[in-house]
Design a protein around this motif. Structure first.
Motif, mmCIF file in Angstrom:
data_model
loop_
_atom_site.group_PDB
_atom_site.id
_atom_site.type_symbol
_atom_site.label_atom_id
_atom_site.label_comp_id
_atom_site.label_asym_id
_atom_site.label_seq_id
_atom_site.Cartn_x
_atom_site.Cartn_y
_atom_site.Cartn_z
ATOM 1 N N PHE B 49 0.810 -1.211 0.000
ATOM 2 C CA PHE B 49 0.000 0.000 0.000
ATOM 3 C C PHE B 49 0.849 1.269 0.000
ATOM 4 O O PHE B 49 0.409 2.308 0.488
ATOM 5 N N ALA B 50 2.055 1.175 -0.564
ATOM 6 C CA ALA B 50 2.984 2.310 -0.538
ATOM 7 C C ALA B 50 2.352 3.590 -1.069
ATOM 8 O O ALA B 50 2.531 4.670 -0.507
ATOM 9 N N ASP B 51 1.572 3.466 -2.143
ATOM 10 C CA ASP B 51 0.986 4.657 -2.758
ATOM 11 C C ASP B 51 0.045 5.389 -1.810
ATOM 12 O O ASP B 51 -0.133 6.594 -1.913
ATOM 13 N N TRP B 52 -0.594 4.631 -0.901
ATOM 14 C CA TRP B 52 -1.534 5.260 0.039
ATOM 15 C C TRP B 52 -0.846 5.671 1.337
ATOM 16 O O TRP B 52 -1.209 6.645 1.950
ATOM 17 N N VAL B 53 0.154 4.862 1.754
ATOM 18 C CA VAL B 53 0.796 5.113 3.051
ATOM 19 C C VAL B 53 1.757 6.300 2.965
ATOM 20 O O VAL B 53 1.826 7.129 3.861
ATOM 21 N N ALA B 54 2.503 6.371 1.871
ATOM 22 C CA ALA B 54 3.544 7.395 1.759
ATOM 23 C C ALA B 54 2.907 8.780 1.642
ATOM 24 O O ALA B 54 1.971 8.973 0.868
ATOM 25 N N PRO B 55 3.418 9.735 2.438
ATOM 26 C CA PRO B 55 2.826 11.078 2.387
ATOM 27 C C PRO B 55 3.095 11.803 1.061
ATOM 28 O O PRO B 55 2.305 12.649 0.645
ATOM 29 N N TYR B 56 4.213 11.504 0.409
ATOM 30 C CA TYR B 56 4.540 12.198 -0.843
ATOM 31 C C TYR B 56 4.935 11.170 -1.899
ATOM 32 O O TYR B 56 5.094 9.990 -1.612
ATOM 33 N N ASP B 64 12.128 23.981 -1.575
ATOM 34 C CA ASP B 64 12.306 24.805 -0.374
ATOM 35 C C ASP B 64 12.891 24.011 0.781
ATOM 36 O O ASP B 64 13.134 24.553 1.846
ATOM 37 N N ALA B 65 13.073 22.702 0.580
ATOM 38 C CA ALA B 65 13.510 21.885 1.720
ATOM 39 C C ALA B 65 14.590 20.885 1.312
ATOM 40 O O ALA B 65 14.352 19.695 1.252
ATOM 41 N N PHE B 66 15.781 21.399 1.000
ATOM 42 C CA PHE B 66 16.907 20.491 0.748
ATOM 43 C C PHE B 66 17.498 20.083 2.084
ATOM 44 O O PHE B 66 17.749 20.925 2.951
ATOM 45 N N LEU B 67 17.722 18.761 2.258
ATOM 46 C CA LEU B 67 18.357 18.248 3.470
ATOM 47 C C LEU B 67 17.698 18.757 4.745
ATOM 48 O O LEU B 67 18.375 19.163 5.696
ATOM 49 N N ALA B 68 16.357 18.737 4.761
ATOM 50 C CA ALA B 68 15.662 19.098 5.989
ATOM 51 C C ALA B 68 15.814 17.967 6.989
ATOM 52 O O ALA B 68 15.651 16.801 6.630
ATOM 53 N N PRO B 69 16.139 18.268 8.254
ATOM 54 C CA PRO B 69 16.323 17.203 9.249
ATOM 55 C C PRO B 69 14.983 16.611 9.686
ATOM 56 O O PRO B 69 13.934 17.211 9.452
ATOM 57 N N PRO B 70 15.010 15.428 10.336
ATOM 58 C CA PRO B 70 13.770 14.813 10.830
ATOM 59 C C PRO B 70 13.107 15.674 11.895
ATOM 60 O O PRO B 70 13.734 16.575 12.454
ATOM 61 N N PHE B 71 11.830 15.377 12.199
ATOM 62 C CA PHE B 71 11.027 16.325 12.987
ATOM 63 C C PHE B 71 11.552 16.547 14.397
ATOM 64 O O PHE B 71 11.379 17.605 14.955
ATOM 65 N N TRP B 72 12.210 15.529 15.001
ATOM 66 C CA TRP B 72 12.638 15.722 16.393
ATOM 67 C C TRP B 72 13.977 16.453 16.479
ATOM 68 O O TRP B 72 14.357 16.928 17.531
ATOM 69 N N ALA B 73 14.688 16.538 15.358
ATOM 70 C CA ALA B 73 15.986 17.210 15.395
ATOM 71 C C ALA B 73 15.790 18.721 15.266
ATOM 72 O O ALA B 73 14.724 19.194 14.878
ATOM 73 N N GLU B 74 16.840 19.455 15.575
ATOM 74 C CA GLU B 74 16.769 20.899 15.509
ATOM 75 C C GLU B 74 16.539 21.325 14.064
ATOM 76 O O GLU B 74 17.259 20.898 13.154
ATOM 77 N N GLY B 75 15.527 22.165 13.839
ATOM 78 C CA GLY B 75 15.256 22.655 12.494
ATOM 79 C C GLY B 75 14.333 21.747 11.702
ATOM 80 O O GLY B 75 14.006 22.040 10.561
ATOM 81 N N SER B 77 10.717 19.636 10.878
ATOM 82 C CA SER B 77 9.304 19.979 10.996
ATOM 83 C C SER B 77 8.473 18.738 10.736
ATOM 84 O O SER B 77 8.969 17.742 10.194
ATOM 85 N N ALA B 78 7.207 18.792 11.134
ATOM 86 C CA ALA B 78 6.326 17.644 10.961
ATOM 87 C C ALA B 78 5.961 17.442 9.489
ATOM 88 O O ALA B 78 5.367 16.444 9.115
ATOM 89 N N LYS B 79 6.357 18.400 8.658
ATOM 90 C CA LYS B 79 6.035 18.283 7.240
ATOM 91 C C LYS B 79 6.781 17.097 6.630
ATOM 92 O O LYS B 79 6.233 16.322 5.860
ATOM 93 N N PHE B 80 8.053 16.970 6.993
ATOM 94 C CA PHE B 80 8.841 15.820 6.557
ATOM 95 C C PHE B 80 9.297 15.068 7.801
ATOM 96 O O PHE B 80 10.291 15.440 8.421
ATOM 97 N N LEU B 81 8.578 13.989 8.149
ATOM 98 C CA LEU B 81 8.825 13.315 9.424
ATOM 99 C C LEU B 81 10.266 12.827 9.566
ATOM 100 O O LEU B 81 10.871 12.958 10.617
ATOM 101 N N LEU B 82 10.812 12.250 8.508
ATOM 102 C CA LEU B 82 12.179 11.738 8.600
ATOM 103 C C LEU B 82 13.148 12.625 7.815
ATOM 104 O O LEU B 82 14.248 12.210 7.478
#
Lengths: 336, 301
Positions: B49-56, B64-75, B77-82
């Motif tokens: 069910f990858a097509d349904w489970v995956a957010p993107y 706008d988000a190159f190398l964004a860190p996971p949500f719990w790290a500094e910087g 966001s919940a937009k990209f969990l990992l």
């Protein structure tokens, strides 16, 4: 013993023929004929193409070509690298010690940690120590070592700054190659600190390369210990009042070692395959990295020669292990 | 249920249980193996069910988000969990789609090497003589070269791609299946039930596939499970070396190949794909061990 040696050597012949057939076929199976392959993307005019086809003997019957190829192999002529124009065998011999050094250190690490840990697990069967060892060894056995290497780099090289990221020696040192083993060459040279630097470079790659053999050795030692510990002579030794250390170290371990030695020998192939990945991660200038680079550069004579030489090395090491095994355990020698 | 169990205990003759149920009972005693099976089921569901489970989408890039860190790290966001990779692709979505590739690789490799290996092994064990000698010698040669190296040679010939990597890995696993089937066939052929079948007029094909083959099933299932994990590992290694799936395919090994550049700057790009490989491979190995103990009580220590 001599007959044993002859039988073992005779058994290698079909494998050798098979491996040479494989490498012989390899360069001919690549789409496009060998000359086009060697010319690469530059292309080649038809006249020169025909002349080279004749020169290299590619226009002769296939069987004749194979016989010539075997002849070349026995003379040590494996062709020239398309990139450096140097004989493939020279390139191989230049880089081979680096791989051997890495493999030896990795194996020593695997044995030094794997044996005691396996004995511990066997003796403490069913206790937390046993469960811990078995769980860790299962993890080691399932480890994608290319990722493991990157993790260790992040932890020890990037975060803690304890170990270098790549290579065999810092470039501030220049050491004349004598043996090809950096740890020995730096000792022979009079450059202060170079030996320690070489050891520093060895730490992470050998841990990474040694991880899978370590897991296998630990598991094998544990099960061999379990088997031996239930033998009558171990009970007798205990009943005689010998110290547990002596019973385990002398009576049990010695006999448990026989299957472990075999497993160690079998790991040599794994080690060389693992070296390809390890050397790629740490930019270790050995044959593994060279093979992958050669594939990337479409340097087919190097790939062909390199594969053949690696296969021969593995065959010879397996032979050596068989012979050693025959020496340790006479029953094997007379069984066949 | 409790009542039925009570009656079963009271009954001096234990009720007959089918082979599947017996295997499951024995398998379920092993907690590690059951946990591993649960992990496998989750990974499989995520893959399907990858097509349904995956957010993107796994290849959609967010500039706008190159190398964004996971949500719990500094910087983070919940937009990209990992977090995201170097071209702004969502790591979580790529990992989820990567499960698809890894399981697919395992399935195809095992299907190919199992069917061809069984065929060769049956023929070698049944026909014997020259044919057997030829097949087994060929297998010995293949075993003389380490699997990964042999796979690299094959990929060097065929050219780097996911399909060729699958073919290469499948070929390297052939000898394991062939040798095992042949050994079992030779052992089974001497037994009375085979003689009985032969005497009652069963032809060669029936003898091979209907009479003898089912008796190789248990060890074959175990070998297939354990090789499934090796297949995932080897295909990922080929991907890592640039000889397997090619970017932007979200195959875990291929993702790691690109991630090497970011060991200094973005640990999450490196950590997660490898963790996914490790967890999946570990689960298959654990389940394989449990299956072996369940199917072959003699091997249990």
């Amino acid at each position: 013993m001599f007959r044993f040696l002859l039988t073992k050597l005779g058994g290698l012949v079909p494998t050798f023929v098979g491996v040479t057939l494989l490498t012989f076929a390899m360069i001919r199976l690549i789409p496009g004929d060998p000359i086009e392959v060697m010319a690469g993307e530059r292309g080649i005019n038809p006249e020169r193409h025909a002349r080279l086809m004749h020169e290299f003997g590619f226009d002769r019957p296939i069987l004749e070509q194979y016989v010539f190829y075997i002849g070349d192999v026995f003379r040590g002529d494996l062709g020239k690298s398309l990139v450096t124009k140097k004989p493939v065998i020279d390139e191989f011999l230049l880089l081979f010690p680096a791989t051997v050094e890495l493999s030896i250190v990795a194996m020593v690490f695997a044995i030094l940690v794997g044996l005691p840990v396996g004995v511990l697990a066997g003796v403490r069967r069913g206790r937390p120590a046993d469960h811990t060892v078995m769980a860790l060894s299962l993890a080691g056995y399932s480890m994608p070592i290319f990722w493991w290497g990157l993790l260790l780099i992040i932890l020890f090289s990037v975060t803690l700054g304890w170990t270098p990221v790549s290579g065999r020696l810092d470039f501030i040192y220049f050491v004349q190659p004598v043996t090809g083993f950096m740890a020995i060459d730096t000792l022979l040279s009079d450059q202060e600190g170079s030996f320690l630097d070489a050891l520093h470079h060895l730490v992470l790659p050998s841990i990474v390369l040694g991880t899978i053999p370590l897991a296998v050795i630990a598991r094998m030692t544990r099960s061999a210990m379990l088997e031996v510990l239930s033998e009558d002579y171990v009970r007798t030794a205990r009943a005689k009042g010998l110290s547990p250390f002596r019973v385990i170290g002398v009576h049990a371990l010695r006999n448990a070692l026989i299957p472990v030695v075999t497993v160690i020998g079998l790991q040599v192939g794994t080690l060389l395959a693992g070296a390809i990945l390890t050397e790629s991660i740490f930019s270790w200038p050995g044959i593994g990295k060279w093979l992958i680079d050669s594939i990337g550069r479409r340097d087919y004579p190097s790939v062909q020669g390199g594969i053949l030489l690696v296969a021969i090395v593995i065959m010879l090491v397996n032979l050596a292990v068989d012979l050693m095994y025959g020496l340790i355990n006479p029953r094997i020698r007379h069984a066949r | 249920m409790t009542l039925a169990a009570d009656i079963a205990v009271a009954d001096p003759v234990p009720p007959a249980i089918g082979p599947w149920r017996e295997t499951w009972l024995s398998f379920s005693e092993n907690k590690g193996a059951v946990a591993a099976l649960a992990v496998i089921v989750v990974v499989a569901l995520v893959a399907v069910f990858a097509d349904w489970v995956a957010p993107y989408s796994p290849i959609a890039q967010d500039r706008d988000a190159f190398l964004a860190p996971p949500f719990w790290a500094e910087g983070g966001s919940a937009k990209f969990l990992l977090g995201t990779d170097d071209v702004g692709r969502d790591m979580l979505s790529r990992l989820i789609h990567g499960a698809r590739y890894s399981l697919l690789i395992g399935c195809i490799v095992i299907t190919i090497s199992l069917s061809v290996g069984v065929l060769l092994g049956l023929v070698a064990g049944y026909v014997r003589g020259m044919v057997e000698e030829l097949i087994m010698r060929l297998m010995d040669i293949m075993l003389a070269i380490p699997a990964l190296l042999l796979a690299i040679v094959i990929v060097a010939i065929l050219g780097p791609s996911l399909t060729n990597a699958i073919i290469a890995v499948a070929i390297t696993y052939l000898p394991h299946f062939t040798r095992m089937v042949r050994a079992t066939v030779i052992a089974e052929m001497t037994k009375d039930y085979v003689t009985a079948a032969r005497v009652s007029g069963a032809r060669a094909l029936r003898l091979m596939f209907v009479t003898v083959l089912p008796n190789c099933a248990a060890p074959l299932i175990v070998l297939a499970t354990l090789n499934f994990s090796s297949a995932i590992l080897d295909a990922a290694a080929l991907g890592f070396l640039g000889l397997g799936a090619q970017p932007p395919t979200p195959e875990w090994g291929t993702m790691l190949a690109k991630a090497r550049e970011f060991v200094q700057s973005a640990w999450w790009v490196v950590t997660f794909p490898g963790l996914a490989v490790l967890v999946t491979v570990l689960a298959f190995n654990l389940a394989g061990d449990g299956l072996r103990d369940a199917l072959d009580p003699k091997l249990k220590r």
